[in-house]
Scaffold this motif. Structure first.
Motif, mmCIF file in Angstrom:
data_model
loop_
_atom_site.group_PDB
_atom_site.id
_atom_site.type_symbol
_atom_site.label_atom_id
_atom_site.label_comp_id
_atom_site.label_asym_id
_atom_site.label_seq_id
_atom_site.Cartn_x
_atom_site.Cartn_y
_atom_site.Cartn_z
ATOM 1 N N LEU A 5 -2.817 -8.435 0.488
ATOM 2 C CA LEU A 5 -2.260 -7.715 1.636
ATOM 3 C C LEU A 5 -1.632 -6.403 1.202
ATOM 4 O O LEU A 5 -1.815 -5.360 1.847
ATOM 5 N N MET A 6 -0.878 -6.434 0.131
ATOM 6 C CA MET A 6 -0.258 -5.213 -0.366
ATOM 7 C C MET A 6 -1.321 -4.190 -0.757
ATOM 8 O O MET A 6 -1.197 -2.991 -0.463
ATOM 9 N N LEU A 7 -2.386 -4.648 -1.419
ATOM 10 C CA LEU A 7 -3.478 -3.748 -1.792
ATOM 11 C C LEU A 7 -4.157 -3.168 -0.558
ATOM 12 O O LEU A 7 -4.541 -1.994 -0.541
ATOM 13 N N ASP A 8 -4.295 -3.988 0.485
ATOM 14 C CA ASP A 8 -4.897 -3.506 1.734
ATOM 15 C C ASP A 8 -4.045 -2.425 2.388
ATOM 16 O O ASP A 8 -4.568 -1.427 2.898
ATOM 17 N N VAL A 9 -2.745 -2.641 2.397
ATOM 18 C CA VAL A 9 -1.837 -1.664 2.996
ATOM 19 C C VAL A 9 -1.881 -0.342 2.223
ATOM 20 O O VAL A 9 -1.867 0.744 2.806
ATOM 21 N N ALA A 10 -1.965 -0.451 0.910
ATOM 22 C CA ALA A 10 -1.908 0.742 0.065
ATOM 23 C C ALA A 10 -3.229 1.503 0.002
ATOM 24 O O ALA A 10 -3.227 2.734 -0.134
#
Length: 281
Positions: free
Chosen positions: A124-129
């Motif tokens: 999720l963090m990678l998707d947001v970034a």
């Protein structure tokens, strides 16, 4: 119609201003602007997906130094034949010489480590970034432009004018006695298009599982980088092969395989579900 003037004497100064004896380069200013915008957009999207702004800020404090160090190390390693005789220049990043792939590797290692410690879903963090990172890459290429880096093969003034480029770009592409392909611009535009595609599609319900926005970014960037790298004349080389092209192939194929494999797992939440505390990497 004959050309009545030349752009050759209009190259831009890579130094923006001086603070006493310190030279502040446009290269650093432009990259910093890209990072600030990326963080701002990531925080906005993170709130919607259940990620606290403080977590993003804290992660950036770790990720930025790691990205910068790894970007420089990546470049120095593949240019070691030069730096072994000029070790004092290794730290001179203000003159350019950082590699995007190196920075991404360093930042991703930190993201995985940080998210594990804070119990935040890594994917999720990678998707947001991801969309904000590719936007920062698009902006950062203009730092290469100011330093007259990341250019392509020799071309003609007529070709550059045929692209309907502004005069300041054409003049800056006069390098080492010849006009050059503006490959920095090709990659900047490609990255910006990738940003638009990702932010347009990622909010569609039941389109992306967590991790797939990031993998989409990897596929998009590596696909374009492979072809643009082939046009450049300043590529990092390994056994007469362009390092970035090798890595682009590996990343593109790997991202496709990983996306297909993960899509078969019905447990993975949708991107829009946000932080479900299901840390799956």
């Amino acid at each position: 119609m004959p050309i009545l003037f030349s752009f050759k004497s209009l190259a831009l100064n890579p130094i923006a201003f001086h603070l006493g004896p310190i030279e502040v380069h446009w290269y650093g200013i432009i990259i910093a602007c890209g990072v600030i915008l990326a963080v701002y957009l990531a925080v906005r999207e993170g709130k919607k997906r259940g990620i606290k702004p403080d977590d993003i800020y804290d992660m950036i404090l770790w990720a930025l130094p790691a990205a910068l160090i790894c970007a420089r190390l990546y470049y120095v390693i593949f240019q070691w034949s030069y730096y072994k005789d000029n070790p004092g220049e290794i730290i001179q990043i203000w003159d350019g010489g950082i590699a995007i792939y190196g920075s991404l590797i360093g930042a991703m290692i930190v993201v995985i480590w940080f998210c594990r410690r804070r119990f935040i879903p890594v994917w999720l963090m990678l998707d947001v970034a991801a969309p904000t990172v590719i936007l920062a890459q698009s902006i950062g290429r203009w730092g290469n432009f100011m330093n007259q880096e990341a250019f392509g093969k020799i071309t003609s003034l007529a070709y550059l004018q045929g692209l309907h480029l502004p005069h300041f770009i054409i003049s800056q592409m006069y390098i080492s006695g010849a006009y050059r392909q503006p490959t920095f611009l090709y990659e900047s535009v490609w990255s910006f298009l990738g940003f638009l595609v990702l932010i347009t599609l990622r909010h569609n319900p039941h389109l992306f599982k967590q991790g797939e926005v990031f993998l989409g970014y990897v596929m998009w960037y590596s696909f374009g980088r492979f072809f643009i790298e082939g046009m450049r004349t300043d590529s990092l080389m390994l056994f007469n092969l362009r390092v970035s092209q090798i890595l682009s192939i590996f990343l593109f194929v790997g991202a496709i395989i990983l996306a297909i494999y993960r899509r078969r797992d019905q447990v993975n939440p949708w991107y829009l579900e946000g932080n479900t505390l299901n840390v799956d990497f």
